[in-house]
Scaffold this motif. Sequence first.
Motif, mmCIF file in Angstrom:
data_model
loop_
_atom_site.group_PDB
_atom_site.id
_atom_site.type_symbol
_atom_site.label_atom_id
_atom_site.label_comp_id
_atom_site.label_asym_id
_atom_site.label_seq_id
_atom_site.Cartn_x
_atom_site.Cartn_y
_atom_site.Cartn_z
ATOM 1 N N CYS A 276 0.854 -1.185 0.000
ATOM 2 C CA CYS A 276 0.000 0.000 0.000
ATOM 3 C C CYS A 276 0.888 1.233 0.000
ATOM 4 O O CYS A 276 1.867 1.300 0.757
ATOM 5 N N ALA A 277 0.569 2.215 -0.825
ATOM 6 C CA ALA A 277 1.373 3.433 -0.893
ATOM 7 C C ALA A 277 1.366 4.131 0.471
ATOM 8 O O ALA A 277 0.320 4.218 1.117
ATOM 9 N N PRO A 278 2.521 4.637 0.923
ATOM 10 C CA PRO A 278 2.610 5.249 2.260
ATOM 11 C C PRO A 278 1.585 6.355 2.504
ATOM 12 O O PRO A 278 1.017 6.445 3.596
ATOM 13 N N HIS A 279 1.332 7.216 1.506
ATOM 14 C CA HIS A 279 0.403 8.326 1.731
ATOM 15 C C HIS A 279 -1.022 7.834 1.946
ATOM 16 O O HIS A 279 -1.819 8.477 2.641
ATOM 17 N N ILE A 280 -1.356 6.683 1.389
ATOM 18 C CA ILE A 280 -2.674 6.083 1.615
ATOM 19 C C ILE A 280 -2.709 5.410 2.978
ATOM 20 O O ILE A 280 -3.655 5.583 3.756
ATOM 21 N N ALA A 281 -1.686 4.628 3.280
ATOM 22 C CA ALA A 281 -1.649 3.861 4.525
ATOM 23 C C ALA A 281 -1.652 4.765 5.750
ATOM 24 O O ALA A 281 -2.175 4.386 6.811
ATOM 25 N N ASN A 315 -0.002 -15.529 -5.032
ATOM 26 C CA ASN A 315 -0.544 -16.367 -3.967
ATOM 27 C C ASN A 315 -0.435 -15.750 -2.582
ATOM 28 O O ASN A 315 -1.254 -16.023 -1.709
ATOM 29 N N ASP A 316 0.581 -14.955 -2.340
ATOM 30 C CA ASP A 316 0.775 -14.389 -1.006
ATOM 31 C C ASP A 316 1.103 -12.902 -1.057
ATOM 32 O O ASP A 316 1.833 -12.383 -0.219
ATOM 33 N N HIS A 317 0.551 -12.197 -2.041
ATOM 34 C CA HIS A 317 0.867 -10.782 -2.221
ATOM 35 C C HIS A 317 -0.406 -10.012 -2.612
ATOM 36 O O HIS A 317 -0.982 -10.234 -3.678
ATOM 37 N N TYR A 318 -0.837 -9.113 -1.695
ATOM 38 C CA TYR A 318 -2.014 -8.269 -1.950
ATOM 39 C C TYR A 318 -1.555 -6.837 -2.195
ATOM 40 O O TYR A 318 -0.479 -6.425 -1.748
ATOM 41 N N ILE A 319 -2.408 -6.067 -2.848
ATOM 42 C CA ILE A 319 -2.143 -4.636 -3.034
ATOM 43 C C ILE A 319 -3.436 -3.881 -2.729
ATOM 44 O O ILE A 319 -4.538 -4.317 -3.110
ATOM 45 N N ILE A 320 -3.318 -2.765 -2.005
ATOM 46 C CA ILE A 320 -4.470 -1.913 -1.654
ATOM 47 C C ILE A 320 -4.268 -0.559 -2.330
ATOM 48 O O ILE A 320 -3.187 0.044 -2.242
ATOM 49 N N GLU A 321 -5.333 -0.098 -3.006
ATOM 50 C CA GLU A 321 -5.253 1.164 -3.753
ATOM 51 C C GLU A 321 -6.518 1.976 -3.493
ATOM 52 O O GLU A 321 -7.570 1.420 -3.102
ATOM 53 N N GLU A 322 -6.425 3.283 -3.678
ATOM 54 C CA GLU A 322 -7.620 4.134 -3.581
ATOM 55 C C GLU A 322 -8.465 3.984 -4.828
ATOM 56 O O GLU A 322 -7.946 3.756 -5.935
ATOM 57 N N MET A 323 -9.780 4.107 -4.645
ATOM 58 C CA MET A 323 -10.692 4.052 -5.781
ATOM 59 C C MET A 323 -10.473 5.261 -6.672
ATOM 60 O O MET A 323 -10.228 6.370 -6.193
ATOM 61 N N LYS A 324 -10.565 5.036 -7.963
ATOM 62 C CA LYS A 324 -10.388 6.145 -8.914
ATOM 63 C C LYS A 324 -11.720 6.637 -9.414
ATOM 64 O O LYS A 324 -12.691 5.922 -9.470
#
Length: 324
Positions: A276-281, A315-324
């Motif tokens: 997750c990008a630091p500014h989002i987290a 399999n073991d890697h997620y990514i979290i992003e803001e909705m566009k």
Amino acid sequence: MKTKNEDIIKKLFESKCSLSPEERAALNNYEYVNDTFHRQWEEMSEEAVDLVREEKILNGIMKKVRGRRFSFINKSFYKYGMAAMIAVCMVLSALLLMKNSGEEIIYVVNTGYQSMDSVRLADGTKVMLNAGSRLTYPKEFSGEKREVQLSGQAFFEVTPDKTHPFVVKTQKMDVTVLGTSFEVFSYDGDEEGETILLTGKVKVEVLESNQQKGGSYVLKPNEKLTYSKTDGISLTTIDADAYSSWRQGKRMSFKNETLEMILERLEKWYGQKIECAPHIARHYRFTFTMHSESLDLILNYISHSAPLNYRLISNDHYIIEEMK
């Protein structure tokens, strides 16, 4: 007639390692188990331990334990199958012994993913370990200091002894106390570490590295020291009791915590990477308590509580992003 220790081992098989601290201590003191460990270590000529040799030692111990005839096992022993053997290995890892050149007995406690464990040290100090952590400590403390080594997350309730300071040593920092309660979050290989003080007073010595200058800091109750390879060292005021509430119910609990802090804990708990990008987290905060939910369910809750999306990219890697 069955002994108390045989009842504990039977419970271990049937309940997948849900032993109380008292039962764990009884198993720790079980003469047969300790003798087996000692014999295994006597057969090892080297003094250090690595994962490959640790596995060999545990396999050797399991062969001997499996071959011993407890009255409750008989033919029914094998019905527990591999799951029981894995559970035994998980508990026996807490009994792993090391010997240094002075023949001092050292214990190594390892916790797996989605598990916690409690340990009482020789001086009465209580330690609660969170998932994926390793604590190394002597059977008996000697010398001027009471030193333990930690890689991971642990909450300490230290027995007061002004003449023998208690020191928690990690790769990033040394935490010295006389008698107090505090949390240390410092995994080997991570770029960040934390010390959170609940009661008393601690001195944190951040170790100098190629990327970061060291320094010495004294914390007051409800203060958190954060070490970051990129952001340096910072001190903030928090609700330490709420921040470290995981130690009480043996489950992860978050109260108005940043997504950044939560994701760090989730990664260690589930053993999976969450990007997750630091500014989002650092922008979003959440409050919730985990029980036995899957990581997908937790991330789904987070994504429905804020304008965020998550996706699995391996399999073991997620990514979290803001909705566009």
